[in-house]
Design an enzyme around this catalytic site. Sequence first.
Site, PDB file in Angstrom:
ATOM      1  N   LYS A  81       0.862  -1.187   0.000  1.00 25.23           N
ATOM      2  CA  LYS A  81       0.000   0.000   0.000  1.00 25.23           C
ATOM      3  C   LYS A  81       0.895   1.233   0.000  1.00 25.23           C
ATOM      4  CE  LYS A  81      -4.036   1.804   2.580  1.00 25.23           C
ATOM      5  NZ  LYS A  81      -4.940   1.538   3.733  1.00 25.23           N
ATOM      6  N   SER A 156      -9.802   1.521   2.503  1.00 24.95           N
ATOM      7  CA  SER A 156      -8.874   2.308   1.721  1.00 24.95           C
ATOM      8  C   SER A 156      -7.787   1.489   1.019  1.00 24.95           C
ATOM      9  CB  SER A 156      -8.204   3.336   2.638  1.00 24.95           C
ATOM     10  OG  SER A 156      -7.430   2.686   3.625  1.00 24.95           O
ATOM     11  N   SER A 180     -10.161  -1.093   6.637  1.00 27.03           N
ATOM     12  CA  SER A 180      -9.523  -0.803   5.350  1.00 27.03           C
ATOM     13  C   SER A 180      -8.761  -1.956   4.712  1.00 27.03           C
ATOM     14  CB  SER A 180      -8.573   0.389   5.492  1.00 27.03           C
ATOM     15  OG  SER A 180      -9.309   1.591   5.459  1.00 27.03           O
TER      16      SER A 180
END
Lengths: 499, 101, 511
Positions: A81, A156, A180
Amino acid sequence: MTGALDGFSVRQIARGVAAGDFSATEVARASLDAIARRDGEVQAFQQTTEELALAAAGEVDAARAAGKTLPPLAGVPVAFKDNMNLVGTRTTCASRMLASYESAYTATCVQRMLDAGAVPVGKLNMDEFAFGSTTDSSAFHSTNNPWDLTRVPGGSSGGSAAAVASGEVAVALGSDTGGSIRQPAALCGVVGMKPTYGVVSRYGVVAFGSSLDQVGPLGRRVEDVAAALNALTAGGRDRHDAMSQDCAQDYLAHLDDSVEGRTVGVIPALLEAAGLAAEVRTAMRDAEERLAGQGVRVVEVDLPNMASSIAAYYVIASCEAFSNLARFDGVRYGYQEPGHATLARQTSRSRALGFGAEAKRRQMLGAYLLSSEAYDRYYLAAQKVRTLITADYRRAFAQVDAILLPTSPTPAWRHGEISDPAALYLADIYTISNNIVGNCGISVPVCLGSQSGLPIGAQLQGPAFADARLLTLARALERASDMEGRVAPAFAGRGGELA
Amino acid sequence: MSLSRQDVAAIADYARIGLTDAELDAMTSYMNDAIALLDPILEYDIAGVEPTYHPIGDLANVARDDAAAVGLSLQEALTNVPDSQGGYVRVPAILGEGGAS
Amino acid sequence: MKALAEVLGKWEAVIGLEIHTELTTLETKMFCGCRISRDDPPNTNVCPVCLGMPGALPVPNRKAIESIVMAGIATNCEIMRRSMFYRKHYFYPDMAKNFQTTQGPVAFAMHGHLDLEVDGQGAGERPVWEDVAGDGQKPIVRADDGSYVVPIRIQRIHMEEDAAKMVHVGGSEGRIGGARESLLDYNRCGAPLIELVTEPDLRTPEEARLFMEQLRKVFCTLGISDCSLERGSMRCDGNVSLRRRGAAGLGTKTELKNLNSLRSLHDALAYEICRQAEVLEAGDSVRQETRHWEPSRRRTVVMRVKEVSDDYRFFPDPDLAPFDLSDEFVERCRARVPELPDAKRDRYMAVWGLRRREAVRLAADPDIASFFEGTAKLVEAAVVPTLANVMVNLVAGCKDLTRPQVAAVARLLADDAITFAQAREVLEMVDGTDADPEAIVDERGLRQATDVRALGAIVDEVLARCEDQVRQYHGGNRKVVGFLVGQCMRASGGSGNPKLFNQLLVQRLEE
């Protein structure tokens, strides 16, 4: 053993490299090829790191040639990420604020994956600074759900879930502050785990809510996630993260243990909640039966304060976010709008232009909630409600090994379909209480929706530091489904051949 | 209890987030909507409940030895600095109009 | 403006101090492994943590916690077992995270005090009518010479991190006001800092000066800092307000900055007290503001007006676990607190019978005290008071003396083998060398003659020519011996031992 790389498990790749069935460089090239062939549509990546990947793969191959024992993830392609620092990459948090920010150091979680021999192929898209559940708030581009490109991958960590679901990488790391990791995993049909707070170091991961954030792996199998967790916890506690704990153990060892006699709690009221899609309800009832079919006792539990967890979460998360994002002032790094005669103006304009709408909203809310007039009413009260929610879970876990509940009330929705921030907040109801108390949680794909045909995830939550037992139950859920190892059909086998 | 436009402007000023007039209107309505969503926690009787600031309840006294570690070189430290001069990080006037706080 | 004495006759000054001390003797910063440095090139002792880079996390320095606990014990504080680090937010470029990690309502050390001994001229600053301590309870008892002892309460000592250093360019005298730009060096950012806050118990500039001086002695003795005011290792801000004599409430206070010497601390407070009195006596009111002391112009000027109190959005730092200090930890810190200056002073007086003034001076500085005690071991107990005299009055001017050298000089002086003036001369001669003072004295013929026969001849000669004085002696004027000793000294060219001359003269005169 040959074929498309996306058909291999993490352990199969590592064993294949170790056995000389294929080289780490071939695996890296296959992963990079899959990305090249698939990511134009999926758009999971912010950047690919071919040079780093080939260098790391070259080291693995050289080590093997020298007759050394290879580390457990040798040659396994991994992506991170884009809130995780890795020297040699930009770490953008999908924000204009950090569009050109070059990592000066490497996050512990990233380093541990590299130390285990994993090969870094790139950095993944996300909601800006992890504020969101669609990945649409990325300042650069949206990511598309590999199962239906018109739909969001969740967020996310949407890039992480989409890259795994499309078979671009074997495993990816995400971060989970209120769901997330688990929610995008559910929406993309992959396994996503939020370990207990403190299991994985947060050092080097750009902070959102410091008391809520936790790093975890996403993969196409529970086994892949467990293998990654082994690497993330190897070496014990990280001396750079004061909250990190020594949780090193072999999380693969007990995956296939019998779950007979285990107890799982369910909360019937949650399945009656408005907004829960009928096919999700059905999938959850099926999941209960599949666990029961393996000898698990399913009992009812109650978390009476769960409904307040959204409010408590938004107070705590916004306050911590305001504080954590104060450092982005364009002085030492980040977006700086030039031409201002005073620092205050330069800072205000740089932050106004560097941050997207949601990042500004969260910081504004946090700055208000921490003000002396609001502190006791909201911040202190929220931290006390947190104590009550923690007590609820403790009571429940005195009776059960884990709690089974949905991950998301609906399968993936279309880009732009839900635009009201408040409606998006409410969709986090099933995941955020887990962050508030710091327990472990995992989302496992259980089926394709009977109406939508989209993947549906079931969530298991376990008590703090019972991560290994949670994985065993997750594996039981997976075993009874037909979702294990699935790549989104449109992408399976497209490019990424291992010659 | 609701926040006025001026209240929100003051928070934006403190948080160093420059907002245009239109943004300020939108932010004011967002803030009031968001605060209304927090109502559930106001309904609790929490007198006597201890707050939980850290999720690992009994963790305490985490500290390190007073031993030096390798840091960043000057070049690494300045890599991302937008405006530097002679090894220093440069900022425009700290005091001045709108900056005297 | 009126003189301080006149103002303090009418107004009561209420003074509190905030004293920051950088723990310069530690190896590393408060929350990261960067070295504590002073003279390195800018931004060369930095890392992701102290630069506030995205994703970096703090881990507290255990030794810094030990240091603050020792500071608390040495200032009679209660050590608070459970406390937390908080974040204090305000946007300022010298703080890399735009918040400072500091402590919340509970500090590691709270509710302490130091007793100040105020004497000499300084004692005169406090008007007699104010003879009650800052807590409003304890009466202050004055000695005949006006000196007094007053307890000054310490509210708290908390742990925090230092800010970066700034160089302001384009303004006058390098000050921030009027500067066009500022340059930042983060080497100091994150250095461990302890902040001590007193209760507003101080009533005169002299008391404030003495408090700072005494705290400096204590911290020097603990070895937790180099305690240099000049280099900014110890920094003091003063808060001062006035109230009418006998009034109970507090007036509006101003905060004084740039008090980087003991003298500045005293003089800035004295100036500010007089300035406030003038404002109040003109019927105006004092504004709550921060003022900067300009030592060259001997005045304070406005830096910043505080209209509303700042809202720093304090909240517990989620990255740092609370501290829950065990008995064992606190006792280990207590065991590491060395003997403090006051206790040392009392011991010197009790064990060796030193005079208070000399005992205070020797006990104040840990290096001097240790040199003194090491040297005292080399001489007989009876010589120690002479040694103290030598240390306080002669050694201070020297650069590099060894303990045996100082011991030898003290012994020679105590034996009356040399005079005080000669002792000074000898010390200067051996300073920086490995020469033996005894050898020098002999070599240069400095040793006072003690040969009774040779001296006897001089005595006989002097008595023979001073018939008048001999007569006066026999007439009962015993003081005349002093004159005769002087005559003997002159006759011996200064080399005779005056004590021996005295003995021999009295012997002869009584025969």
